[in-house]
Motif scaffolding. Structure first.
Motif, PDB file in Angstrom:
ATOM      1  N   GLN A  98       7.251   2.347   3.613  1.00  0.00           N
ATOM      2  CA  GLN A  98       6.656   1.121   3.069  1.00  0.00           C
ATOM      3  C   GLN A  98       5.485   1.359   2.131  1.00  0.00           C
ATOM      4  OE1 GLN A  98       5.680  -1.506   6.288  1.00  0.00           O
ATOM      5  NE2 GLN A  98       7.819  -1.877   6.786  1.00  0.00           N
ATOM      6  N   GLU A  99       4.737   2.443   2.296  1.00  0.00           N
ATOM      7  CA  GLU A  99       3.477   2.546   1.551  1.00  0.00           C
ATOM      8  C   GLU A  99       3.275   3.832   0.762  1.00  0.00           C
ATOM      9  OE1 GLU A  99       0.137   1.682   4.085  1.00  0.00           O
ATOM     10  OE2 GLU A  99       0.752  -0.395   4.353  1.00  0.00           O
ATOM     11  N   PHE A 100       3.758   4.948   1.300  1.00  0.00           N
ATOM     12  CA  PHE A 100       3.368   6.261   0.763  1.00  0.00           C
ATOM     13  C   PHE A 100       3.657   6.388  -0.737  1.00  0.00           C
ATOM     14  CE2 PHE A 100       4.256  11.073   0.764  1.00  0.00           C
ATOM     15  CZ  PHE A 100       2.910  11.404   0.664  1.00  0.00           C
ATOM     16  N   LEU A 101       4.901   6.141  -1.136  1.00  0.00           N
ATOM     17  CA  LEU A 101       5.280   6.404  -2.533  1.00  0.00           C
ATOM     18  C   LEU A 101       4.542   5.486  -3.498  1.00  0.00           C
ATOM     19  CD1 LEU A 101       9.077   7.202  -2.112  1.00  0.00           C
ATOM     20  CD2 LEU A 101       7.127   8.771  -2.177  1.00  0.00           C
ATOM     21  N   GLU A 102       4.362   4.240  -3.082  1.00  0.00           N
ATOM     22  CA  GLU A 102       3.617   3.286  -3.908  1.00  0.00           C
ATOM     23  C   GLU A 102       2.160   3.732  -4.073  1.00  0.00           C
ATOM     24  OE1 GLU A 102       3.108  -1.276  -3.142  1.00  0.00           O
ATOM     25  OE2 GLU A 102       5.175  -0.625  -2.698  1.00  0.00           O
ATOM     26  N   GLN A 103       1.580   4.230  -2.997  1.00  0.00           N
ATOM     27  CA  GLN A 103       0.194   4.710  -3.064  1.00  0.00           C
ATOM     28  C   GLN A 103       0.090   5.931  -3.979  1.00  0.00           C
ATOM     29  OE1 GLN A 103      -0.887   5.157   1.081  1.00  0.00           O
ATOM     30  NE2 GLN A 103      -1.185   2.944   1.326  1.00  0.00           N
ATOM     31  N   LEU A 104       1.116   6.794  -3.947  1.00  0.00           N
ATOM     32  CA  LEU A 104       1.096   7.972  -4.818  1.00  0.00           C
ATOM     33  C   LEU A 104       1.189   7.586  -6.290  1.00  0.00           C
ATOM     34  CD1 LEU A 104       3.145  10.718  -2.944  1.00  0.00           C
ATOM     35  CD2 LEU A 104       0.721  10.160  -2.825  1.00  0.00           C
ATOM     36  N   VAL A 105       1.939   6.542  -6.592  1.00  0.00           N
ATOM     37  CA  VAL A 105       2.018   6.072  -7.981  1.00  0.00           C
ATOM     38  C   VAL A 105       0.614   5.680  -8.446  1.00  0.00           C
ATOM     39  CG1 VAL A 105       2.875   4.198  -9.470  1.00  0.00           C
ATOM     40  CG2 VAL A 105       4.422   5.315  -7.831  1.00  0.00           C
ATOM     41  N   PHE A 106      -0.101   4.974  -7.593  1.00  0.00           N
ATOM     42  CA  PHE A 106      -1.459   4.551  -7.931  1.00  0.00           C
ATOM     43  C   PHE A 106      -2.387   5.758  -8.096  1.00  0.00           C
ATOM     44  CE2 PHE A 106      -5.763   3.335  -7.012  1.00  0.00           C
ATOM     45  CZ  PHE A 106      -5.925   2.212  -7.795  1.00  0.00           C
ATOM     46  N   ILE A 107      -2.302   6.685  -7.158  1.00  0.00           N
ATOM     47  CA  ILE A 107      -3.173   7.866  -7.203  1.00  0.00           C
ATOM     48  C   ILE A 107      -2.909   8.687  -8.471  1.00  0.00           C
ATOM     49  CG2 ILE A 107      -3.557  10.125  -6.090  1.00  0.00           C
ATOM     50  CD1 ILE A 107      -3.338   8.639  -3.405  1.00  0.00           C
ATOM     51  N   ARG A 108      -1.655   8.808  -8.849  1.00  0.00           N
ATOM     52  CA  ARG A 108      -1.323   9.579 -10.073  1.00  0.00           C
ATOM     53  C   ARG A 108      -1.987   8.947 -11.290  1.00  0.00           C
ATOM     54  NH1 ARG A 108       2.673  13.464  -8.974  1.00  0.00           N
ATOM     55  NH2 ARG A 108       2.917  13.950 -11.175  1.00  0.00           N
ATOM     56  N   LYS A 109      -1.951   7.621 -11.358  1.00  0.00           N
ATOM     57  CA  LYS A 109      -2.592   6.944 -12.501  1.00  0.00           C
ATOM     58  C   LYS A 109      -4.091   7.189 -12.477  1.00  0.00           C
ATOM     59  CE  LYS A 109       0.863   3.387 -13.146  1.00  0.00           C
ATOM     60  NZ  LYS A 109       1.346   2.189 -12.483  1.00  0.00           N
ATOM     61  N   LEU A 110      -4.668   7.060 -11.298  1.00  0.00           N
ATOM     62  CA  LEU A 110      -6.120   7.246 -11.165  1.00  0.00           C
ATOM     63  C   LEU A 110      -6.520   8.672 -11.538  1.00  0.00           C
ATOM     64  CD1 LEU A 110      -8.944   6.287 -10.198  1.00  0.00           C
ATOM     65  CD2 LEU A 110      -8.292   6.956  -7.884  1.00  0.00           C
ATOM     66  N   GLU A 111      -5.790   9.644 -11.044  1.00  0.00           N
ATOM     67  CA  GLU A 111      -6.164  11.040 -11.303  1.00  0.00           C
ATOM     68  C   GLU A 111      -6.054  11.380 -12.795  1.00  0.00           C
ATOM     69  OE1 GLU A 111      -5.447  13.364  -7.141  1.00  0.00           O
ATOM     70  OE2 GLU A 111      -3.685  13.129  -8.423  1.00  0.00           O
ATOM     71  N   LYS A 112      -5.038  10.840 -13.458  1.00  0.00           N
ATOM     72  CA  LYS A 112      -4.894  11.116 -14.895  1.00  0.00           C
ATOM     73  C   LYS A 112      -6.046  10.476 -15.674  1.00  0.00           C
ATOM     74  CE  LYS A 112      -0.435  10.188 -14.580  1.00  0.00           C
ATOM     75  NZ  LYS A 112       0.918   9.782 -14.978  1.00  0.00           N
ATOM     76  N   GLU A 113      -6.465   9.308 -15.210  1.00  0.00           N
ATOM     77  CA  GLU A 113      -7.608   8.634 -15.829  1.00  0.00           C
ATOM     78  C   GLU A 113      -8.878   9.468 -15.638  1.00  0.00           C
ATOM     79  OE1 GLU A 113      -6.754   5.951 -17.441  1.00  0.00           O
ATOM     80  OE2 GLU A 113      -8.789   5.527 -18.142  1.00  0.00           O
ATOM     81  N   VAL A 114      -9.049  10.021 -14.446  1.00  0.00           N
ATOM     82  CA  VAL A 114     -10.234  10.830 -14.163  1.00  0.00           C
ATOM     83  C   VAL A 114     -10.207  12.131 -14.991  1.00  0.00           C
ATOM     84  CG1 VAL A 114     -11.502  12.095 -12.368  1.00  0.00           C
ATOM     85  CG2 VAL A 114     -10.556   9.849 -11.861  1.00  0.00           C
TER      86      VAL A 114
END
Ligand SMILES: [Fe+2]
Length: 262
Positions: A98-114
């Motif tokens: 329910q959550e893991f893959l969706e959270q990873l999509v968000f984290i990938r965007k955040l990390e690329k921004e950082v």
């Protein structure tokens, strides 16, 4: 998506954001359910049994855990998108589905921004090609239970992480401590926004321009206080072919290179 993103980079590389933390309810319940299982059942999911990256269970007092010392006062379970979902215990399946893959999509965007903010936008291509994620789910029981045999100075000893970044999507509970370049230690209170910091892989990738943050967890004043933390680590996939200036080899060889420091 991140047009209002504000990053505050503190001494030593700890990065605060203005993004409200996600709730850890589903994953916390999953970890509690796993930790309530008989130890024989838990052992079927030890790191040795799963034998992929850092995936699997580590317990207090364990001498051969890849991600904690035997004196560290926590039980941890590492999940990743490297192992197949079915290799993880039933207790975590709801979270994984329910959550893991969706959270990873968000984290990938955040990390690329950082990466862009820190001045390494060109790492984006490397990131897309080589980086996967794991989440270390950590439970620190009340101290009187945990320290019957050992009395360490910290709840989690000082170390740097194996990651490019370690992201705390659910914020941080109090007790996290990190080191400034001067060696001074800073103990943090509870944080309700997402935070992150660079690990050892970032240090390699940037040729030492960004240093891995040394950190740990202090003993709490209240000995009956439990603590949860969930750290998402971006790591090269085991079969990645890495050709960095100071390290050449596969992702798996990089894990070993990192572990050799300890
Ligand atoms: Fe860590």
């Amino acid at each position: 998506m991140f047009k209002d993103l504000k990053l505050k980079i503190r001494d030593g590389g700890f990065i605060s954001t203005n993004i409200p933390a996600y709730t850890d309810g589903v994953l916390r319940t999953a970890l509690r359910r796993f930790l309530a299982l008989p130890s024989l059942e838990q052992q079927q999911y030890s790191q040795k049994e799963l034998s992929i990256a850092f995936d699997g269970y580590s317990y207090i007092g364990q001498k051969d855990s890849l991600n904690q010392y035997d004196k560290d006062l926590l039980h941890s379970f590492v999940l990743s998108n490297i192992s197949r979902e079915e290799s993880f215990p039933q207790a975590f399946q709801k979270y994984l589905k329910q959550e893991f893959l969706e959270q990873l999509v968000f984290i990938r965007k955040l990390e690329k921004e950082v990466l862009k903010t820190l001045g390494f936008p060109e790492s984006r291509v490397f990131y897309e090609e080589h980086i996967k994620h794991m989440v270390s789910c950590n439970f620190y029981p009340e101290l009187d239970v945990a320290t019957q045999k050992i009395m360490p100075a910290d709840r989690l000893s000082f170390h740097t992480d194996v990651s490019l970044f370690s992201v705390f999507l659910f914020g941080l509970e109090s007790g996290f401590v990190h080191e400034k370049p001067t060696g001074e230690k800073v103990v943090l209170d509870t944080i309700d926004e997402m935070v992150l910091f660079p690990g050892y892989f970032m240090e390699l990738l940037t040729k030492g321009k960004i240093r891995a943050l040394k950190h740990g967890v202090v003993l709490p004043e209240n000995r009956t206080e439990e603590r949860f933390s969930f750290a998402f680590f971006s790591i090269p996939k085991p079969d990645a072919i890495l050709e960095l200036s100071s390290f050449k080899g596969s992702g798996s060889e990089y894990y070993q290179h990192y572990l050799n420091q300890f």
